[in-house]
Design a protein around this motif. Sequence first.
Motif, short mmCIF file in Angstrom:
data_model
loop_
_atom_site.label_atom_id
_atom_site.label_comp_id
_atom_site.label_asym_id
_atom_site.label_seq_id
_atom_site.Cartn_x
_atom_site.Cartn_y
_atom_site.Cartn_z
N ALA A 93 0.83 -1.20 0.00
CA ALA A 93 0.00 0.00 0.00
C ALA A 93 0.87 1.26 0.00
O ALA A 93 0.59 2.22 -0.74
CB ALA A 93 -0.92 -0.02 1.22
N ARG A 94 1.91 1.26 0.80
CA ARG A 94 2.82 2.40 0.84
C ARG A 94 3.47 2.62 -0.52
O ARG A 94 3.66 3.75 -0.98
CB ARG A 94 3.88 2.18 1.92
N GLY A 95 3.81 1.52 -1.17
CA GLY A 95 4.48 1.62 -2.47
C GLY A 95 3.61 2.20 -3.56
O GLY A 95 4.11 2.79 -4.52
N ILE A 96 2.29 2.04 -3.43
CA ILE A 96 1.39 2.59 -4.46
C ILE A 96 0.71 3.87 -3.98
O ILE A 96 -0.23 4.36 -4.60
CB ILE A 96 0.32 1.55 -4.86
N GLY A 97 1.19 4.39 -2.84
CA GLY A 97 0.66 5.65 -2.35
C GLY A 97 -0.74 5.57 -1.82
O GLY A 97 -1.53 6.52 -1.93
N ALA A 98 -1.10 4.44 -1.23
CA ALA A 98 -2.46 4.26 -0.71
C ALA A 98 -2.40 3.86 0.76
O ALA A 98 -1.33 3.57 1.32
CB ALA A 98 -3.18 3.18 -1.51
N LYS A 99 -3.56 3.87 1.39
CA LYS A 99 -3.67 3.42 2.76
C LYS A 99 -4.25 2.00 2.78
O LYS A 99 -5.09 1.66 1.94
CB LYS A 99 -4.59 4.35 3.56
N LEU A 100 -3.80 1.25 3.74
CA LEU A 100 -4.31 -0.13 3.85
C LEU A 100 -5.60 -0.13 4.65
O LEU A 100 -5.67 0.39 5.77
CB LEU A 100 -3.27 -1.02 4.53
N GLY A 101 -6.63 -0.71 4.09
CA GLY A 101 -7.90 -0.82 4.77
C GLY A 101 -8.01 -2.12 5.55
O GLY A 101 -7.03 -2.86 5.71
N PRO A 102 -9.20 -2.44 6.03
CA PRO A 102 -9.40 -3.68 6.81
C PRO A 102 -9.33 -4.91 5.92
O PRO A 102 -9.49 -4.83 4.70
CB PRO A 102 -10.80 -3.50 7.40
N ALA A 103 -9.12 -6.06 6.55
CA ALA A 103 -9.12 -7.32 5.81
C ALA A 103 -10.53 -7.63 5.33
O ALA A 103 -11.50 -7.49 6.07
CB ALA A 103 -8.60 -8.45 6.69
N GLY A 104 -10.62 -8.04 4.07
CA GLY A 104 -11.92 -8.40 3.51
C GLY A 104 -12.15 -9.90 3.44
O GLY A 104 -13.26 -10.37 3.18
#
Length: 233
Positions: free
Chosen positions: A170-181
């Motif tokens: 997530a950090r590598g693509i500039g996003a935040k990690l959400g909850p497990a689905g």
Amino acid sequence: MLKMFATALASAALLHAAPAHAADLPAYPFIHVTAAADLHVMPDTGEIDFEIVTTEADLDAAWKLVHERLAASRALLAEQGVKVEDISVQDVLRRPLKEGERVTAIETRTAVHATVRDLNVWTALIQSLMVLPNVEALAVAFSRSDADKIEAELVSQALGAARLKAQNIARGIGAKLGPAGGVALAPLKNLSNAMGLASDAPRYASVSSPRDPLLVGVQKFVQGVDVIYRIGK
């Protein structure tokens, strides 16, 4: 000490799943990771399987010999502290041995299974069984009596490794990690060697190869996880 590792497979889906694959993939942006944890530990339980076999043609003599050997093996197991309830014996079987249509011998046999809970006696016990007359097809396997605890520890470690891996993606693509689905667990694997007996139970999908049955070796347990995380906003 638990050792964590992650497999090379990881994928990030930044778009909604295509309609054709909607039944297979989540209908939201996600990161998919797999990871695993392993543990090396000495076994605390041993399993022994062997057969008592004779080709004595006379029925009475064959029956007497098999039961004498069976009594001797029971006494040997009891000497080494194996409890009566940890010994099971199949019914005595008598059958013809054939080459084509020709009967070459009459075989009388029975099979014995024993669970050894004190591995301090293992070497002496196996040595004695190996020299017992009419004993064939000796096979051994090992396990842990606290497998539930080991599984719980490995699941926790593997999930931690999976989350760390997903955070890095997530950090590598500039996003935040959400909850497990979604989370799927692979069966707990016992990757230790066995001699003659491969444990095919789902929980212990062991890899078996020839080894010295006198030795009690270190076991390697592996627990894998497959996790889908939402990509947060």
